[in-house]
Design a protein around this motif. Structure first.
Motif, PDB file in Angstrom:
ATOM      1  N   ALA A   1      21.662  19.956  54.250  1.00 21.67           N
ATOM      2  CA  ALA A   1      22.088  19.954  55.641  1.00 21.67           C
ATOM      3  C   ALA A   1      21.071  19.195  56.465  1.00 21.67           C
ATOM      4  O   ALA A   1      19.916  19.560  56.523  1.00 21.67           O
ATOM      5  N   GLY A   2      21.530  18.125  57.070  1.00 19.93           N
ATOM      6  CA  GLY A   2      20.601  17.321  57.861  1.00 19.93           C
ATOM      7  C   GLY A   2      20.082  18.048  59.063  1.00 19.93           C
ATOM      8  O   GLY A   2      19.096  17.657  59.663  1.00 19.93           O
ATOM      9  N   CYS A   3      20.759  19.080  59.419  1.00 21.29           N
ATOM     10  CA  CYS A   3      20.389  19.771  60.648  1.00 21.29           C
ATOM     11  C   CYS A   3      19.766  21.116  60.374  1.00 21.29           C
ATOM     12  O   CYS A   3      19.719  21.966  61.241  1.00 21.29           O
ATOM     13  N   SER A   4      19.315  21.320  59.168  1.00 21.42           N
ATOM     14  CA  SER A   4      18.917  22.672  58.806  1.00 21.42           C
ATOM     15  C   SER A   4      17.898  23.266  59.752  1.00 21.42           C
ATOM     16  O   SER A   4      17.993  24.426  60.113  1.00 21.42           O
TER      17      SER A   4
ATOM     18  N   SER B   1      27.696  25.657  62.513  1.00 25.24           N
ATOM     19  CA  SER B   1      28.411  25.946  61.274  1.00 25.24           C
ATOM     20  C   SER B   1      29.666  25.095  61.208  1.00 25.24           C
ATOM     21  O   SER B   1      30.124  24.543  62.205  1.00 25.24           O
ATOM     22  N   GLU B   2      30.220  25.012  60.011  1.00 23.72           N
ATOM     23  CA  GLU B   2      31.453  24.246  59.836  1.00 23.72           C
ATOM     24  C   GLU B   2      32.580  24.780  60.703  1.00 23.72           C
ATOM     25  O   GLU B   2      33.523  24.070  61.007  1.00 23.72           O
ATOM     26  N   LYS B   3      32.461  26.045  61.075  1.00 22.32           N
ATOM     27  CA  LYS B   3      33.487  26.644  61.929  1.00 22.32           C
ATOM     28  C   LYS B   3      33.642  25.897  63.246  1.00 22.32           C
ATOM     29  O   LYS B   3      34.703  25.932  63.864  1.00 22.32           O
ATOM     30  N   PHE B   4      32.577  25.252  63.668  1.00 20.48           N
ATOM     31  CA  PHE B   4      32.656  24.504  64.932  1.00 20.48           C
ATOM     32  C   PHE B   4      33.816  23.502  64.886  1.00 20.48           C
ATOM     33  O   PHE B   4      34.490  23.282  65.892  1.00 20.48           O
TER      34      PHE B   4
ATOM     35  N   VAL C   1      31.192  11.582  65.123  1.00 20.35           N
ATOM     36  CA  VAL C   1      30.774  12.697  64.270  1.00 20.35           C
ATOM     37  C   VAL C   1      30.220  12.049  63.006  1.00 20.35           C
ATOM     38  O   VAL C   1      30.926  11.348  62.289  1.00 20.35           O
ATOM     39  N   ARG C   2      28.965  12.269  62.771  1.00 16.18           N
ATOM     40  CA  ARG C   2      28.237  11.472  61.782  1.00 16.18           C
ATOM     41  C   ARG C   2      28.545  11.834  60.332  1.00 16.18           C
ATOM     42  O   ARG C   2      28.579  10.963  59.473  1.00 16.18           O
ATOM     43  N   TYR C   3      28.706  13.123  60.066  1.00 18.31           N
ATOM     44  CA  TYR C   3      28.880  13.569  58.672  1.00 18.31           C
ATOM     45  C   TYR C   3      30.274  14.160  58.505  1.00 18.31           C
ATOM     46  O   TYR C   3      30.515  15.321  58.798  1.00 18.31           O
ATOM     47  N   LEU C   4      31.178  13.305  58.039  1.00 24.53           N
ATOM     48  CA  LEU C   4      32.590  13.678  57.977  1.00 24.53           C
ATOM     49  C   LEU C   4      32.934  14.447  56.709  1.00 24.53           C
ATOM     50  O   LEU C   4      32.280  14.294  55.671  1.00 24.53           O
TER      51      LEU C   4
ATOM     52  N   GLU D   1      29.315  18.041  58.793  1.00 26.62           N
ATOM     53  CA  GLU D   1      28.611  18.621  59.939  1.00 26.62           C
ATOM     54  C   GLU D   1      29.352  18.267  61.233  1.00 26.62           C
ATOM     55  O   GLU D   1      29.004  17.309  61.917  1.00 26.62           O
ATOM     56  N   PRO D   2      30.370  19.042  61.554  1.00 28.01           N
ATOM     57  CA  PRO D   2      31.168  18.710  62.747  1.00 28.01           C
ATOM     58  C   PRO D   2      30.390  18.793  64.045  1.00 28.01           C
ATOM     59  O   PRO D   2      30.833  18.302  65.075  1.00 28.01           O
ATOM     60  N   TRP D   3      29.206  19.398  63.971  1.00 27.78           N
ATOM     61  CA  TRP D   3      28.408  19.619  65.188  1.00 27.78           C
ATOM     62  C   TRP D   3      27.433  18.484  65.501  1.00 27.78           C
ATOM     63  O   TRP D   3      26.815  18.456  66.547  1.00 27.78           O
TER      64      TRP D   3
END
Ligand SMILES: [Zn+2]
Length: 290
Positions: A18-21, A224-227, A247-250, A262-264
C-alpha cells in the motif's frame, strides 16, 4: 497516443504494498473514530505515532524552477500528438544501478517501485490547501505543491456543492520521513513485511507534493477500499479529472502500477492530461509509456 497504447508491463511485481500505508496509520492516530471501519490493509494495525510530530525541515532546500511542467504542452494549437507528454524512457537516468527520475518537479513525473525520486528532492512552493483535514494544522502532510493545492481546493468546493463531504488525510511526505517509516517497520516487523506495508524512500508518490489521500466522514477518515463505493469515492472517480486529478492506483491495474487499488489516492497531472487519462481509463504508467 499510439505509444501509450503499447505499454508493456516490464518488471513490476504484484501489488502487495500500500503506497499510502503510513497515511493510514497517521490518519488512524489522529482520528479516533476510524478504528471502527474496515481496514483491509494490515499496515493499519501498526502504530507510527513516533513520526507524527516531525517538523517540516526540508522546505529550505534549493530547487530548480517549475518550467518543466509546461514544456511538454502543445503550443502550436494542433490537436494532441504523441510528443505532447514526456515518455517515461526519456525521464529516467541510472545511478548506481538505480533508476532515478529526471523530472521530479514536473506535473508529469512518474514515480513508482522502479522509478525513484531523488533523495534530495523537495518540491518547490509547498502550501497548505484550504480544505478540511484530519491532520493537525502545521503538519507537513497538509502540504501540496501550490498548483495542485489550488486544484484540490476547486475540487473540494465542487464536491461540496454536490453534497459530498471530502476530507483530506495526507499529501506531501519527505524522503526522510518515508525512510524513517520504512526503517521503523523493518525494525519492528522485519524487512519482508516492511516491504509489503510501506514504500521505500524515494518510491512514494507523496514525495512529489502532487498527491493527496482523501477520505470521508462516513469512513471516519480511514483510507480503505470502501471509499471507492461511498458517494464521495464515486464522485472522486467520476469528477476528479475535471480538476486535474486522476485516481492513481486503479482496480485491475495492480500489476502495472505495482500498488493495490487505492480509490483514496489522487494525483495531480493538470486538467489536460487528466482528461485524457480518465477517458482512456488507464494508469500513468500506460499514459507515459514509451
Ligand atoms: Zn496516497
Amino acid at each position: 497516443m499510439t505509444a501509450r497504447n503499447l505499454f508493456i508491463v516490464t518488471g513490476l511485481s504484484l501489488a502487495l504494498v500500500a503506497g499510502c500505508s503510513s497515511d493510514e496509520q497517521s490518519a488512524k492516530n489522529q482520528n479516533q473514530a476510524e478504528d471502527k471501519t474496515e481496514q483491509p490493509d494490515e499496515s493499519k494495525e501498526e502504530n507510527n505515532a513516533t513520526y507524527e510530530n516531525e517538523s517540516a525541515t526540508e522546505s529550505d532546500q534549493p530547487n530548480e524552477d517549475e518550467s518543466s511542467t509546461s514544456e511538454y504542452k502543445n503550443e502550436n494549437g494542433q490537436s494532441e500528438n504523441q510528443n505532447a507528454y514526456p515518455a517515461m524512457g526519456e525521464t529516467v537516468a541510472e545511478e548506481n544501478g538505480k533508476k532515478i527520475v529526471t523530472n521530479p518537479d514536473s506535473i508529469y513525473v512518474v514515480a513508482n517501485k522502479e522509478r525513484n525520486l531523488p533523495a534530495d528532492f523537495v518540491p518547490e512552493n509547498l502550501v497548505e490547501p484550504d480544505v478540511p483535514f484530519y491532520a493537525n494544522e502545521g503538519d507537513p502532510k497538509r502540504l501540496m505543491v501550490e498548483e495542485a493545492a489550488k486544484a484540490l481546493e476547486e475540487m473540494f468546493d465542487a464536491a461540496n456543492k454536490d453534497g459530498m463531504q471530502l476530507k483530506a488525510v495526507s499529501g506531501y511526505r519527505s524522503y526522510e520521513r518515508q525512510e524513517a517509516i520504512f526503517a521503523y517497520n523493518a525494525d519492528r516487523y522485519g524487512a519482508e513485511k516492511a516491504n509489503r506495508v510501506s514504500a521505500h524512500a524515494g518510491q512514494s508518490e507523496h514525495q512529489t507534493g502532487l498527491t493527496m489521500d482523501i477520505s470521508a466522514p462516513s469512513l471516519g477518515g480511514s483510507l480503505s477500499e470502501k471509499f471507492g463505493s461511498t458517494p464521495e469515492g464515486e464522485w472522486v472517480a467520476e469528477n476528479a479529472y475535471m480538476y486535474g486529478f486522476v485516481v492513481r492506483y486503479l482496480k485491475g491495474k495492480e500489476e502495472i502500477t505495482g500498488y493495490q487499488y487505492e480509490p483514496w489516492h489522487v494525483r495531480y497531472v493538470g486538467k489536460e492530461a487528466a482528461k485524457e487519462i480518465h477517458e482512456a481509463g488507464i494508469t500513468l504508467e500506460e499514459f507515459f509509456a514509451k
